[in-house]
Structures are given as C-alpha cells and as structure tokens.
Enzyme design. Structure first.
Site, PDB file in Angstrom:
ATOM      1  N   ASP B   7     -13.484 103.310  35.404  1.00 62.57           N
ATOM      2  CA  ASP B   7     -14.135 104.465  34.766  1.00 62.57           C
ATOM      3  C   ASP B   7     -13.294 105.676  35.161  1.00 62.57           C
ATOM      4  OD1 ASP B   7     -15.979 106.060  33.441  1.00 62.57           O
ATOM      5  OD2 ASP B   7     -17.187 106.341  35.241  1.00 62.57           O
ATOM      6  N   GLU B  68     -12.263 102.646  30.271  1.00 60.08           N
ATOM      7  CA  GLU B  68     -13.104 103.332  29.279  1.00 60.08           C
ATOM      8  C   GLU B  68     -12.228 104.122  28.326  1.00 60.08           C
ATOM      9  OE1 GLU B  68     -16.925 105.219  30.454  1.00 60.08           O
ATOM     10  OE2 GLU B  68     -16.118 106.945  29.394  1.00 60.08           O
ATOM     11  N   ASP B 141     -20.199 106.430  38.728  1.00 61.48           N
ATOM     12  CA  ASP B 141     -18.869 106.021  38.269  1.00 61.48           C
ATOM     13  C   ASP B 141     -18.552 104.593  38.704  1.00 61.48           C
ATOM     14  OD1 ASP B 141     -17.683 109.082  37.809  1.00 61.48           O
ATOM     15  OD2 ASP B 141     -19.071 108.850  39.477  1.00 61.48           O
TER      16      ASP B 141
END
EC number: 3.1.21.10
Lengths: 185, 185
Positions: B7, B68, B141
């Site tokens: 992330d 991501e 996260d």
C-alpha cells in the site's frame, strides 16, 4: 560544476549534462532521451528508465542532478507516469549520494529566457544560444533537460547562500535557546 | 503462491506477505510499515522506501508483488508521493524479475468484503478474519497491504485464464494470418 538535468517522462525522459559555473560560458557535455515502449508493463518501463539514468550517471559522473518538479494540477492523464519517472531519477541519484534539486517548469523557463511563461521554441532557442550549439536539441524533452541543468547552475549560488543563511539562523536559535536554558536552571 | 502486497506511501508504506491459493485458508507470513520522515528530502525518502522494500523482498522472497493502483483524481495533495512510492516498489520487484500486478482500491475492497465501497474498518475486520489473526493489523496501511495480497491471490486464477485466452486468441490470429498469406503467395 557538472549537472545532469532530467525532464522526467515514461515515453521520453529527457537527459542533458551541462558543465560550468554561473557567470561563465557553459558547456554541453551530452544530451539525449531515454525512451520506453508505451505498450510495455509499467514496472518494466520504470526498470528501463532506471537503466537509462544509470548509464548517464556512469558515463558523465555529474555532481548534481536537477529534476523537473511535477505538479498534480497539470496534464492529469500523464502526470502519474511523469511523477513515477521522476522518482526513479531521484532514487538513482540518491543511491549514489548525488544531491538532487527540483526546479519548477516556470523557474526553468524564467532562468533561461527571462520569462516563466516562455514557450518550448523560446526555451530551445535560448538553450541553443547559451550552450553555443549548431541547432536546437531535439526532441523538446532533450532541450528541457539541458535548460534544467542550466537553471540549476545559475540558481546554485543563490540557493547555497539561502542554505547557509538558514543553517546560521538555526545555529543562532540553538545558541540563544541554550543560553536561555542556562539562565533558568 | 506467496504475495507481497504494498500500500504505497511516503510517510507510511504498508507491506504484507500472504501465502496460499484461492479456495483454501490463507496464511499471513508478515506485516509491517516502511516509514520515512516527513521532513527529509524527497530523494532520501524514496531511497528509504527502496531500502525497506528490498528488506521485505530479501526476507520473504515473494513470487508476486501486488501494488495499489494510484489514481490522480483522489487526494491531489498526497497523490504525487503515493505515485512515487509505488514506482519504487514496482522497480524493486521488476529488478528481481518478480511479476507486478496493480489492483485498484475498489477491486481490493470488493475482493475482501464483497463491496467496492467498504470502509477501512470493514477491510480491517475481513483481513483479520480471513487470515485468522487475533486483532486487526495496525495501522490501516498494514491491513490494506494484506488485503492487496489476498485480492491478488483470489484474482490470480481469473487473471491467468484471461491471459491464456488472450495468448490463445493471438496465436489463432497469427496462424490464420499465416494461412491466408500462404494462400495469396
């Protein structure tokens, strides 16, 4: 000082090396473009940009790397790739301990043409004149990379003075704080 | 299959390693956050992200890296740093020849919660349940990185089938083209 200017991009990443000091005629050491195929996977394109930048660092051993500062406001469609290519350039420099400076497009234009709103042709013309080239470097990304390097050389004295002033100010504050602490304890 | 989910972020870059196959219980191999100081120079922050990711790759030897996908539409203020951190993660994987997959936040949410518009708490709760953890991973996260890895494992069979279908289709087209060329010459 020898500066590698990088105009970041995934399809075309402009690179240009300029040597000289502010107030003296400058010399172009090299100029080119690192290209990656638009149909390749993003991770492979970033790897190709890294390989290209590494070659330029190996070959020209710059003391500074000047990269165009990317803004999210402009060209929303391509800005992510530009930001990612600039990250690769910064990373390559930082790994070698080479200081990285970011300059905005208007700072670069203002430095080489006198106007922050100059167009590509004007920047190309001034780069050609300042480096005493036979013709404007093509493509525009290559000329922009040279303009970045020139901008960095010319701004460096002012930036160094600023950095020294900030450092001196911090030192004075630290001394003052120390002195006031000494009084209260 | 063993997947490192990333992330991306400059201040906090979530990382999580999950092992397993679709249709079977999954196992968390490791989870954490790579942090860089907000007051450090951008090039040094990117270098710190690289060092962190490299450590995770060295230690856990994932076969896939799932990152991501960053959109320029959201969070304009922080999106540049996110794009740059994601570039570093992709680059580290590509350098080792590890395939990189990008998944959008809504793909990840839909994969683990059934809804592309699930909130952070819901994602955290499902990650905790799916990996049979004692408590939701903190910060968010870290949980998001695990969700990315889970999403990749679950989507991989469909993606592989799609890739095979595309490859087969190309092969058939090439054969057909070859055959038609054979007829005309």
């Amino acid at each position: 000082m020898r500066v590698l200017g990088v105009d970041p991009g995934l399809t075309r990443c402009g690179v240009g090396v300029v040597e000289g000091v502010a107030g003296r005629p400058l010399t172009m050491v090299g100029v080119g473009v690192v290209r990656t195929p638009a149909d390749a996977e993003l991770s492979h394109r970033l790897l190709a940009v890294e390989e290209g930048i590494e070659q330029w660092l190996d070959e020209h051993r710059p003391e500074f790397v000047a990269v165009e500062r990317v803004f999210s406001q402009h060209n929303v469609r391509t800005v992510m790739g530009t930001a990612q290519a600039s990250a690769v350039a910064m990373l390559c420099a930082a790994r070698r301990g080479i200081p990285v400076a970011l300059h905005t497009p208007s700072e670069v234009k203002a430095a080489v043409t006198g106007s922050g709103r100059a167009d590509k042709a004007q920047v190309g013309a001034m780069v050609t004149r300042l480096l005493r080239l036979a013709a404007p470097p093509k493509p525009a990304d290559a000329a922009d990379a040279l303009a970045l390097a020139i901008c960095h050389i010319w701004r460096a004295p002012a930036q160094n003075r600023l950095r020294q002033a900030v450092a001196q100010n911090r030192l004075q504050q630290a001394v003052a704080l120390h002195a006031s602490k000494g009084r209260t304890t």
